[in-house]
Design a protein around this motif. Structure first.
Motif, short mmCIF file in Angstrom:
data_model
loop_
_atom_site.label_atom_id
_atom_site.label_comp_id
_atom_site.label_asym_id
_atom_site.label_seq_id
_atom_site.Cartn_x
_atom_site.Cartn_y
_atom_site.Cartn_z
N ARG A 1 0.83 -1.21 0.00
CA ARG A 1 0.00 0.00 0.00
C ARG A 1 0.87 1.26 0.00
NH1 ARG A 1 -2.19 -0.78 4.39
NH2 ARG A 1 -1.27 0.86 5.69
N HIS A 2 1.91 1.28 0.82
CA HIS A 2 2.78 2.45 0.90
C HIS A 2 3.49 2.70 -0.44
CE1 HIS A 2 3.35 3.18 5.50
NE2 HIS A 2 2.08 3.08 5.15
N MET B 1 1.98 11.71 0.73
CA MET B 1 2.11 10.26 0.56
C MET B 1 2.09 9.57 1.91
SD MET B 1 5.12 10.22 -2.32
CE MET B 1 5.03 11.32 -3.74
N GLU B 2 1.45 8.43 1.98
CA GLU B 2 1.31 7.70 3.24
C GLU B 2 2.66 7.30 3.82
OE1 GLU B 2 -1.36 4.00 5.07
OE2 GLU B 2 -1.41 4.47 2.92
N ALA C 1 6.14 9.58 -6.73
CA ALA C 1 7.47 9.14 -6.28
C ALA C 1 8.10 8.22 -7.32
CB ALA C 1 7.36 8.42 -4.94
N THR C 2 9.41 8.19 -7.34
CA THR C 2 10.16 7.34 -8.27
C THR C 2 10.77 6.17 -7.50
OG1 THR C 2 10.72 9.25 -9.64
CG2 THR C 2 12.07 7.28 -9.91
N VAL C 3 10.65 4.98 -8.06
CA VAL C 3 11.26 3.79 -7.47
C VAL C 3 12.64 3.61 -8.08
CG1 VAL C 3 11.09 1.30 -7.16
CG2 VAL C 3 9.03 2.69 -7.04
N LEU C 4 13.68 3.73 -7.27
CA LEU C 4 15.05 3.59 -7.75
C LEU C 4 15.54 2.14 -7.69
CD1 LEU C 4 16.76 6.72 -6.16
CD2 LEU C 4 15.63 6.51 -8.38
N ALA C 5 14.95 1.35 -6.82
CA ALA C 5 15.31 -0.07 -6.71
C ALA C 5 14.13 -0.80 -6.09
CB ALA C 5 16.56 -0.25 -5.85
#
Length: 531
Positions: A355-356, A394-395, A365-369
């Motif tokens: 969920r987060h 954002m939670e 948000a960007t996921v880097l890994a």
């Protein structure tokens, strides 16, 4: 099986020679048989595989009452034993825990954590048993205090046991966060009624067996099993002190219930722990340390780092190194030491992580890994995840994830880093990375957390058994470890005896004359620094 995430962010799998996690069948049967209760049966599963682990009987409110009755009976003779005699089983426990590989098997089976993380729990218990075994008598010894009238008043401070302590311990570190509270409670002269989390009952039962083997009377450590709504309130109703490790929400309810009975409580609660990487940090060491601090035990450690504040001048280089370190971490299961991170322990934790991350992505948000579940490994596996561009709506920004997720933020000064680190209701643990220890200490003193580590994520402070450990603000009250950690479980008593000169006027001296004499005496004692 173990998996590794490559430089592109794709997680690959490699074969593992480790067998599947398992508890010896005779040990499992014996532990289940040792539980007795009038409640319904409950079953647990291995988080790493989803396979059935154990079915056992739970406790009722009546069982809790019976456990307290038995504990009080055993406590009376235990309290009359000298602290040095009480210490003997705990000195033996040190060796028994270190020699017991089967205990690590049980911790892994119930939690799904890596072999190394489970091994660290045994080190923690062994170290604390030795520490308190050697120092408890000194901490509990009577202390002379200055009397009201020098020489004429002799005053001593005593530490008396509370009686029976109720200990409610969590599932994430079932050995460390259960036994390491039970050790000082028992050594202080108390008995214990312990409610481990239902998922990790077997760990508690095996640890109790080892302590009984070391010489502890069985009645001193009672174990009850069940959900909080069934056995939680009865424990509070009977206990003389409560020790709880868990969520802040549950901790507040326990504190209210304890306050209504005017009993004390020791609470270690939630955290949203910050790490500060300052502009003079050793980036290789900081990146490696951050990866461990964020993702060890799949982030299911109350001291885990969830917020990372990085100096702007080294931000890009540090993030590259952190991403590389994170992608090199191996996901896996089994009893070998050939992987770094195991699984989340429950569907609830898995859902919270998912969920987060989903909410953060949705809001930009960007996921880097990482950022992906790994159903190919097991039902609750989730890749170590780094998020960039996290914002307050954002939670994940302010709420504890309690999973393998960290958010990155640029900072432009030490003051900004300190302000952001303190911008939370929590205050459990923090970490600072810098080449200047003096600078690190100056920053640390301004962070409102119970423990702050310099050039380490959490281990330096937590493993310093002689120093107190606990939270500020909404992260709890009271402390474990050190002198404070055992005195939490005692009541202070003052015994003062009067000799020769008393507080009544001497024969033939009026009350008014006596007041004049006392006033002069006080002035003289101040002048000569007697008081």
């Amino acid at each position: 099986m173990t998996t590794r995430t490559d430089k592109t962010g794709t997680t690959t799998s490699t074969a593992s020679n480790a067998p599947s996690t398992a508890i010896a069948s005779d040990v499992l049967a014996r532990l289940i048989e040792s539980l007795s209760g009038g409640g319904p049966d409950v079953s647990t599963a291995e988080p790493a595989t989803g396979q059935h682990l154990a079915t056992f009987r739970t406790s009722t409110a009546g069982d809790v009452s019976t456990a307290f009755t038995a504990a009080r009976k055993a406590q009376r003779s235990w309290a009359a034993t000298s602290p040095r005699q009480r210490a003997k089983p705990f000195l033996r426990l040190h060796d028994l825990v270190l020699a017991n590989e089967g205990l690590i098997d049980i911790v892994q089976a119930e939690t799904g954590k890596s072999r190394n993380s489970a091994f660290e729990e045994t080190l923690d218990v062994a170290g604390l048993a030795l520490y308190y075994g050697r120092h408890a008598a000194k901490f509990l010894a009577p202390r002379r205090r200055a009397g009201a009238i020098p020489l004429a008043t002799q005053t001593r401070e005593l530490r008396q046991p509370k009686g029976v302590v109720g200990i409610i311990s969590p599932w994430n570190y079932p050995l460390s966060l259960g036994v390491c509270d039970i050790i000082p409670a028992l050594l202080a002269g108390n008995a214990v009624v312990h409610k481990p989390d239902t998922q990790t009952v077997l760990t508690a039962l095996r640890a109790r067996e080892l302590l009984i083997e070391a010489g502890l009377a069985p009645g001193l450590w009672q174990i009850v099993v069940g959900e909080p709504e069934t056995v939680g309130q009865p424990i509070i109703d009977h206990a003389d002190h409560i020790c709880f490790t868990g969520s802040t929400g549950a901790g507040r309810k326990i504190a209210e219930a304890a306050a209504s009975r005017l009993i004390g409580c020791t609470l270690e609660l939630g955290g949203k722990n910050p790490m500060l990487v300052l502009d003079d940090a050793d980036l290789n060491k900081a990146a490696k340390g951050a990866a461990r601090a964020c993702f060890s035990t799949a982030g299911q450690l109350c001291l885990s780092t969830e917020r990372l504040y990085i100096a702007n001048t080294i931000y890009d280089e540090f993030v590259r190194k952190l991403v590389d370190e994170t992608r090199s971490l191996r996901l896996g299961k089994g009893t070998g030491f050939d992987y770094d991170i195991g699984t989340l322990t429950s569907q609830r934790q898995f859902d919270n992580v998912e969920r987060h991350v989903t909410d953060a992505r949705k809001h930009g948000a960007t996921v880097l890994a990482g950022g992906r579940p790994r159903a190919d490994l097991g039902p609750y596996f989730y890749e170590p995840t780094i998020l960039e561009g996290v914002t307050p709506e954002m939670e994940v920004h302010s709420n504890e994830t309690f999973g393998p997720v960290v958010s990155l933020y640029r900072i432009h000064s030490d003051n900004e880093a300190i302000r952001l680190a303190n911008d939370t209701e929590f205050g459990l643990n923090a970490s600072i990375w810098t080449s200047s220890t003096s600078r690190g200490r100056r920053v640390a003193e301004r962070i409102r957390c119970g423990t702050v580590n310099i050039n380490e994520g959490y281990g330096s402070a937590y493993a310093s058994n002689d120093a107190p450990m606990g939270g500020m603000k909404a992260s709890g009250q009271g402390r474990r470890h050190g002198e404070h950690g055992i005195l939490e479980y005692t009541e202070l008593q003052t015994i003062a005896s009067q000799h020769v000169v008393g507080f009544d006027p001497p024969p033939g001296v009026s009350t008014e004359q006596n007041a004049t004499i006392l006033a002069r005496m006080y002035r003289l004692m101040k002048m000569f620094r007697i008081k």
